[in-house]
Scaffold this motif. Structure first.
Motif, PDB file in Angstrom:
ATOM      1  N   ALA A 280      34.387  37.233  42.147  1.00  0.00           N
ATOM      2  CA  ALA A 280      34.707  35.878  43.409  1.00  0.00           C
ATOM      3  C   ALA A 280      34.812  34.387  42.089  1.00  0.00           C
ATOM      4  O   ALA A 280      35.705  33.713  42.841  1.00  0.00           O
ATOM      5  CB  ALA A 280      33.631  35.613  43.400  1.00  0.00           C
ATOM      6  N   ARG A 281      34.857  34.572  41.006  1.00  0.00           N
ATOM      7  CA  ARG A 281      35.457  33.815  40.121  1.00  0.00           C
ATOM      8  C   ARG A 281      36.830  33.462  40.601  1.00  0.00           C
ATOM      9  O   ARG A 281      37.759  32.379  40.709  1.00  0.00           O
ATOM     10  CB  ARG A 281      34.376  34.196  38.834  1.00  0.00           C
ATOM     11  CG  ARG A 281      33.602  32.956  38.245  1.00  0.00           C
ATOM     12  CD  ARG A 281      32.209  32.911  37.162  1.00  0.00           C
ATOM     13  NE  ARG A 281      33.082  34.001  36.250  1.00  0.00           N
ATOM     14  CZ  ARG A 281      31.628  35.144  36.620  1.00  0.00           C
ATOM     15  NH1 ARG A 281      30.660  34.592  37.170  1.00  0.00           N
ATOM     16  NH2 ARG A 281      31.331  35.989  36.225  1.00  0.00           N
ATOM     17  N   ARG A 282      37.550  34.897  40.184  1.00  0.00           N
ATOM     18  CA  ARG A 282      38.930  35.582  39.635  1.00  0.00           C
ATOM     19  C   ARG A 282      39.617  35.237  41.050  1.00  0.00           C
ATOM     20  O   ARG A 282      40.412  34.170  41.242  1.00  0.00           O
ATOM     21  CB  ARG A 282      39.086  36.662  39.744  1.00  0.00           C
ATOM     22  CG  ARG A 282      38.968  36.492  37.835  1.00  0.00           C
ATOM     23  CD  ARG A 282      39.100  38.788  38.148  1.00  0.00           C
ATOM     24  NE  ARG A 282      38.340  38.786  37.107  1.00  0.00           N
ATOM     25  CZ  ARG A 282      38.935  39.183  35.743  1.00  0.00           C
ATOM     26  NH1 ARG A 282      39.898  38.805  35.691  1.00  0.00           N
ATOM     27  NH2 ARG A 282      37.454  39.514  34.411  1.00  0.00           N
ATOM     28  N   LEU A 283      38.526  34.526  42.963  1.00  0.00           N
ATOM     29  CA  LEU A 283      39.609  34.935  43.656  1.00  0.00           C
ATOM     30  C   LEU A 283      39.868  33.572  43.621  1.00  0.00           C
ATOM     31  O   LEU A 283      40.216  33.245  44.748  1.00  0.00           O
ATOM     32  CB  LEU A 283      38.736  35.502  44.571  1.00  0.00           C
ATOM     33  CG  LEU A 283      38.488  37.187  44.548  1.00  0.00           C
ATOM     34  CD1 LEU A 283      38.113  37.089  46.117  1.00  0.00           C
ATOM     35  CD2 LEU A 283      40.111  37.652  45.210  1.00  0.00           C
ATOM     36  N   ALA A 284      38.759  32.562  43.026  1.00  0.00           N
ATOM     37  CA  ALA A 284      38.234  30.989  43.401  1.00  0.00           C
ATOM     38  C   ALA A 284      39.572  30.559  42.252  1.00  0.00           C
ATOM     39  O   ALA A 284      39.893  29.832  42.726  1.00  0.00           O
ATOM     40  CB  ALA A 284      37.447  30.439  42.876  1.00  0.00           C
TER      41      ALA A 284
END
Ligand code: CTP
Length: 404
Positions: A399-403
């Motif tokens: 999720a952090r990478r997608l953000a």
């Protein structure tokens, strides 16, 4: 670390035959690490005794708003303030109608009305006859309760105590528990669509034999569950395993690598994340025999010839969707030794931004694991923990990478 450790749950029971499941639910909550305070309506006490609920929760049960045990005589305030969540299971049609109107003529409804809306969530597990559930009044009430911020769980389907069959059964205790645990997870993938491949594949030799591997599917199922808990729409393409489907996850069962590839490719156009945990067989027998291969008595063994299976992950990673950045691909590597170097090399060979390494023989079939996350910058270890805990950490990492 259990799923509900440090959580204090007020378990409310309103009147209905499904109260018999509340005893099991109470046990399951305690087993998951929660402290449980039971509050029952008088109608609920007709179906299940407070004695049983006290024994299972290990706390005195509250039934009446006139209970004088609280020093300030305000059980409806005190009990609600301590809770991380109030869970009413079963929630009868009458009790939901009451909540909807803000009525408060018994301890449980009084406590629900008096709870701080922003701090103490209210979850309801409805239970009633199918006609009562389908009635426009009940459906209207459910819709309005949801609009008011109440978390109304689904109902089960099937045989009812009255002998009828349909929608309206209370969910099973294990299902309610899973929903409650999911409720507390941060919704870091809300609105995202996640595709997971899991388990082994099975490549037939003849109608009764085949080649497979020791993958149990547990890691992939845990990732599907964690992604769902985080708010994603999840499709799980599963090889032949007998694991239960995580709640709310859409499962597609497949057997061979080619079936898995077909199911994965069908789901790619709507996916934003693909996590390939499946242990896909590298080779399949060239030609599966139509009939069972028999011994001919000569002592001669059959010769098997193999064909390489398609590399599902590499194919998806090369798709336009992944190349354009619309689909984030995560590979897994099951190795037996030299994990870091193999994982690094595999990440590049597969063309994926993130590759998760683990030691296959140490983890196949187990409930725990340790992961090594390898990306273009380097490697990060997620130390030994249960597969579900690791799956949640991996989901947060993704999720952090997608953000970004
Ligand atoms: N994978 C795949 N299709 C295949 C083989 C592997 O999609 N035919 C995926 C797996 O799901 C995993 C990753 O590729 O995400 C690596 O799988 P692994 O079996 O560790 O690697 P292989 O490519 O098979 O390489 P090797 O067996 O040589 O280690």
């Amino acid at each position: 670390m259990t799923n509900l450790s440090e959580k204090h749950i007020v378990l409310g029971l309103s009147g209905g035959i499904a109260c018999y499941k509340a005893a099991e639910l109470c046990r399951a909550l305690v087993k998951a690490g929660a402290t449980v305070q039971v509050v029952m309506t008088e109608a609920a006490a007709q179906f299940m005794t407070p004695v049983t609920m006290q024994a299972l929760s290990n706390r005195p049960v509250y039934v009446s708003q006139w209970d004088a045990r609280e020093p300030n005589n305000m059980a409806h305030i005190n009990l609600g303030r301590e809770a991380d969540a109030i869970l009413v299971a079963p929630a009868s049609a009458d009790f939901m109608a009451k909540l909807l109107h803000g009525r408060a003529d018994d301890l449980l409804s009084l406590m629900c009305l008096a709870r701080p809306l922003d701090k103490v969530p209210l979850l309801l597990a409805p239970a009633m006859n199918r006609e009562m559930w389908a009635h426009p009044a009940t459906q209207r009430n459910v819709a309005q309760l949801r609009a008011d911020g109440t978390h109304v769980l689904e109902v089960g389907q099937g045989d009812q105590a009255c002998g009828e069959v349909g929608d309206g059964r209370m969910l099973e205790p294990e299902e309610i528990l899973e929903d409650l645990i999911a409720f507390f997870q941060p919704k870091v993938l809300q609105g995202r669509s996640v595709l997971v491949s899991a388990g082994p594949t099975y490549e037939p030799i003849d109608p009764v034999r085949g080649i497979t591997n020791l993958s149990s599917g547990k890691m992939g199922f845990a990732i599907a569950r964690a992604a769902r808990e985080a708010g994603a729409q999840v499709t799980l393409v599963a090889g032949p395993v007998s694991l239960a489907t995580p709640r709310g996850v859409q499962r597609v069962n497949v057997r061979s690598a080619r079936e898995m590839q077909e199911a994965v490719m069908a789901a790619v156009p709507s996916a934003q994340v693909f996590v390939a945990t499946a242990a896909v067989a590298d080779w399949r027998p060239d030609q599966a025999a139509d009939q069972k291969i028999k011994k001919d008595g000569s002592g001669q063994t059959p010769t098997l010839r193999f064909t390489e299976n398609p590399d599902i992950l590499a194919g998806v990673a090369q798709s336009e969707r992944a190349q354009s950045g619309a689909l984030f691909c995560v590979g897994f590597a099951a190795e037996s030794h030299d994990l870091l170097n193999h994982a690094k090399a595999k990440r590049e060979r597969k063309g994926v931004p993130l590759l998760v390494g683990n030691i296959g023989p140490a983890t196949f079939g187990q409930d725990d694991n340790a992961l090594l996350l390898v990306d273009a910058q380097g490697a990060k270890e997620l130390p030994h923990a249960s597969k579900l805990e690791l799956a949640r950490l991996l989901v947060q990492d993704i999720a952090r990478r997608l953000a970004v």
